[in-house]
Design a protein around this motif. Structure first.
Motif, PDB file in Angstrom:
ATOM      1  N   GLY A 101       0.776  -1.250   0.000  1.00 42.28           N
ATOM      2  CA  GLY A 101       0.000   0.000   0.000  1.00 42.28           C
ATOM      3  C   GLY A 101       0.796   1.283   0.000  1.00 42.28           C
ATOM      4  N   SER A 103       4.089   3.554  -1.850  1.00 46.10           N
ATOM      5  CA  SER A 103       5.263   3.738  -2.716  1.00 46.10           C
ATOM      6  C   SER A 103       6.431   4.302  -1.911  1.00 46.10           C
ATOM      7  N   LEU A 104       6.122   5.044  -0.846  1.00 46.65           N
ATOM      8  CA  LEU A 104       7.198   5.576  -0.009  1.00 46.65           C
ATOM      9  C   LEU A 104       8.008   4.431   0.600  1.00 46.65           C
ATOM     10  N   HIS A 143      10.504  12.277   1.559  1.00 45.35           N
ATOM     11  CA  HIS A 143      11.695  11.870   0.785  1.00 45.35           C
ATOM     12  C   HIS A 143      12.944  12.203   1.600  1.00 45.35           C
ATOM     13  N   ASN A 190       5.329  18.059  -5.338  1.00 49.15           N
ATOM     14  CA  ASN A 190       5.010  18.380  -3.959  1.00 49.15           C
ATOM     15  C   ASN A 190       6.166  19.215  -3.421  1.00 49.15           C
ATOM     16  N   ASP A 219       9.453   9.795  -8.688  1.00 49.88           N
ATOM     17  CA  ASP A 219       8.254   9.508  -7.892  1.00 49.88           C
ATOM     18  C   ASP A 219       7.040  10.152  -8.588  1.00 49.88           C
ATOM     19  N   LYS A 259      -3.725   7.991  -3.691  1.00 46.74           N
ATOM     20  CA  LYS A 259      -4.653   9.122  -3.831  1.00 46.74           C
ATOM     21  C   LYS A 259      -5.596   8.897  -5.006  1.00 46.74           C
ATOM     22  N   PHE A 351      -1.025  20.320  -3.510  1.00 52.20           N
ATOM     23  CA  PHE A 351      -0.476  21.400  -2.685  1.00 52.20           C
ATOM     24  C   PHE A 351      -0.410  22.745  -3.403  1.00 52.20           C
TER      25      PHE A 351
HETATM   26  N1  PLP Z   1       5.313  10.730  -2.984  1.00 49.72           N
HETATM   27  C1  PLP Z   1       4.864  11.978  -2.901  1.00 49.72           C
HETATM   28  C2  PLP Z   1       5.470  13.041  -3.756  1.00 49.72           C
HETATM   29  C3  PLP Z   1       3.834  12.303  -2.020  1.00 49.72           C
HETATM   30  O1  PLP Z   1       3.397  13.561  -1.966  1.00 49.72           O
HETATM   31  C4  PLP Z   1       3.273  11.282  -1.222  1.00 49.72           C
HETATM   32  C5  PLP Z   1       2.203  11.572  -0.252  1.00 49.72           C
HETATM   33  O2  PLP Z   1       1.886  12.697   0.047  1.00 49.72           O
HETATM   34  C6  PLP Z   1       3.791   9.990  -1.335  1.00 49.72           C
HETATM   35  C7  PLP Z   1       4.804   9.727  -2.229  1.00 49.72           C
HETATM   36  C8  PLP Z   1       3.276   8.855  -0.507  1.00 49.72           C
HETATM   37  O3  PLP Z   1       2.884   7.848  -1.332  1.00 49.72           O
HETATM   38  P1  PLP Z   1       2.401   6.428  -0.794  1.00 49.72           P
HETATM   39  O4  PLP Z   1       1.098   6.633  -0.111  1.00 49.72           O
HETATM   40  O5  PLP Z   1       2.304   5.616  -2.034  1.00 49.72           O
HETATM   41  O6  PLP Z   1       3.448   5.914   0.143  1.00 49.72           O
END
Ligand code: PLP
Length: 426
Positions: A101, A103-104, A143, A190, A219, A259, A351
């Motif tokens: 769930g 990507s981070l 990040h 972002n 990303d 999202k 944002f």
């Molecule tokens: N990458 C960016 C640029 C984001 O802004 C966000 C969440 O705000 C994420 C990744 C988080 O992604 P994930 O929910 O897939 O971990």
């Protein structure tokens, strides 16, 4: 319009007293508002509830490649999900690995694996004296906390309207072998909402890194998150451009449906070259037997293809756009032409990036807190939470209701004017 700096001191004093009274009135209301984190609102989450209806007790639980999704197995993800994510990231399913769930969490893992195991046979970063990452600023705080947590030195690279300053990126990447990566959010970044130009993407693909294990962390979190779905912004396909430039291994592309459906409960993906995919799977096999394939099947059956995703995102946009319009309308009515602030006008993403006069961001966020409005901490958009100018503030209008967004931004405009006048009067 007269800029505040050129306004006479008596007029400024009168305006200051008026704003202070207005601020005190807001404070007396005992508000509790939050425009800090970029989370979808409940109304947005409700859009995806039908995801729960695609799998029922009578459903066929086998994927198109014959995997029983209820059981162990399938390290790289079921075919149905890889086809959907492949279409999403404009690449072939064989270049895609489906994860859980977040990507981070893939990004954290990629850095962690590079630290302990190395990339494609190169020396693990943890064995090197120094490892550096380029960080386009302002950028995504999480990040920066990934790289900070591994003791990786972070170097600020200013953003332009076309993406990161590519002259600087080229200079660092091509001359310093300790520079191992760069964080990129190529579309609706972002927090700045920047969309990388074709030239920027091509220059990324053409990089000739001093380090063989340098990777671009691409990303693509906001790939389809347009505020006006009739006029979507498009960027070049980085995987294709890297392939064309003869550098197929240069990039890790990441995305998730956080999202789109439910944050932390959707599916995420890595798209990369054949060698990178093999390298990552090789390490992953020691880590997990397979990610949540029930969620993979549900997402694939629910959306069917990119048309399904696009139609769904139009519903998100209908909820989000009025909130972004409200931010723009109030900021522009209250602050335009005063010479005390600039802000972004995003066409997508989550944002608005706002800049005060130097030295005021922390003060503004603290005063907002006093008035009952939580904002992202000042400095969060920079590595080590250090904004050298103390001027950038991230506004996240998605989670609050439209009326709450209006209220919060009205207070914000008062606070920005108040602290700016205080500074000018000094
Ligand atoms: N990458 C960016 C640029 C984001 O802004 C966000 C969440 O705000 C994420 C990744 C988080 O992604 P994930 O929910 O897939 O971990």
């Amino acid at each position: 319009m007269l800029q505040l700096q050129d306004t006479d001191k008596n007029a400024l004093r009168t305006e200051q007293a008026r704003l202070q009274a207005e601020y005190d009135r807001f404070k007396a209301q005992g508000l509790s508002l939050n425009i800090a984190r970029g989370k979808p609102s409940k109304e947005q989450l409700d859009l995806s509830m039908d995801l729960f209806t695609v799998l029922t007790p009578n459903s066929d639980m086998f994927s198109t490649d014959g995997i029983d999704v209820r059981n162990y197995g399938c390290l790289n993800g079921i075919e149905d999900a890889r086809v959907l994510m492949g279409e999403y990231l404009e690449t072939d399913k064989d270049h895609v690995i489906i994860f859980g769930g977040s990507s981070l969490s893939i990004m954290y893992d990629l850095v962690s694996k590079a630290m302990t195991r190395g990339i494609l046979g190169s020396t693990p970063w943890a064995k090197l004296e120094k490892v550096k990452f380029l960080c386009p600023v302002p950028g995504y705080d999480r990040h920066f906390s990934v790289t900070e947590s591994f003791g990786i030195e972070m170097i600020n690279v200013p953003m332009t309207d076309d993406g990161p300053d590519m002259d600087l990126v080229e200079r660092y990447v091509e001359s310093d072998a300790s520079v191992k990566g760069i964080w990129c959010v190529p579309k609706y970044s972002n927090p700045g909402g920047v969309v990388y130009s074709d030239e920027t993407v091509r220059r990324f693909a053409a990089l000739k890194p001093a380090a063989e294990d340098f990777r671009i962390f691409w990303d693509n979190a906001y790939m389809v998150h347009h505020l006006d779905p009739a006029h979507p912004k498009e960027i070049l396909n980085i995987l294709e451009e890297c392939e064309k430039a003869g550098h197929p291994d240069l990039v890790y592309e990441l995305a998730s449906f956080s999202k789109i459906t439910f944050p932390s409960n959707s599916i995420s993906a890595l798209a990369a070259s054949t060698s990178n995919v093999e390298d990552v799977l090789n390490v992953m096999q020691n880590q997990i037997i397979g990610h949540n394939k029930i969620s993979q099947l549900a997402h694939a059956r629910y959306f069917k293809n990119m048309d399904g995703v696009r139609a769904h995102m139009a519903k998100h946009a209908a909820i989000l756009k009025p909130k972004f319009d409200a931010v723009e309308e109030i900021l522009s009515a209250e602050l335009s032409g005063l010479g005390i602030a600039t802000w972004s006008h995003p066409a997508g993403g989550y944002f608005v990036s706002f800049n005060t006069l130097p030295g005021l961001a922390k003060k503004v966020v603290a005063k907002m807190k006093e008035a009952g409005v939580t904002m992202t901490g000042a400095g969060a958009t920079y590595p080590y939470k250090k904004d050298p100018e103390d001027s950038n503030i991230r506004i996240a209008p998605s989670f609050a209701t439209l009326e709450e967004v209006r209220e919060a931004i009205r207070i914000f405009a008062v606070v920005v004017k108040l602290v700016s006048i205080e500074k000018i009067m000094e």
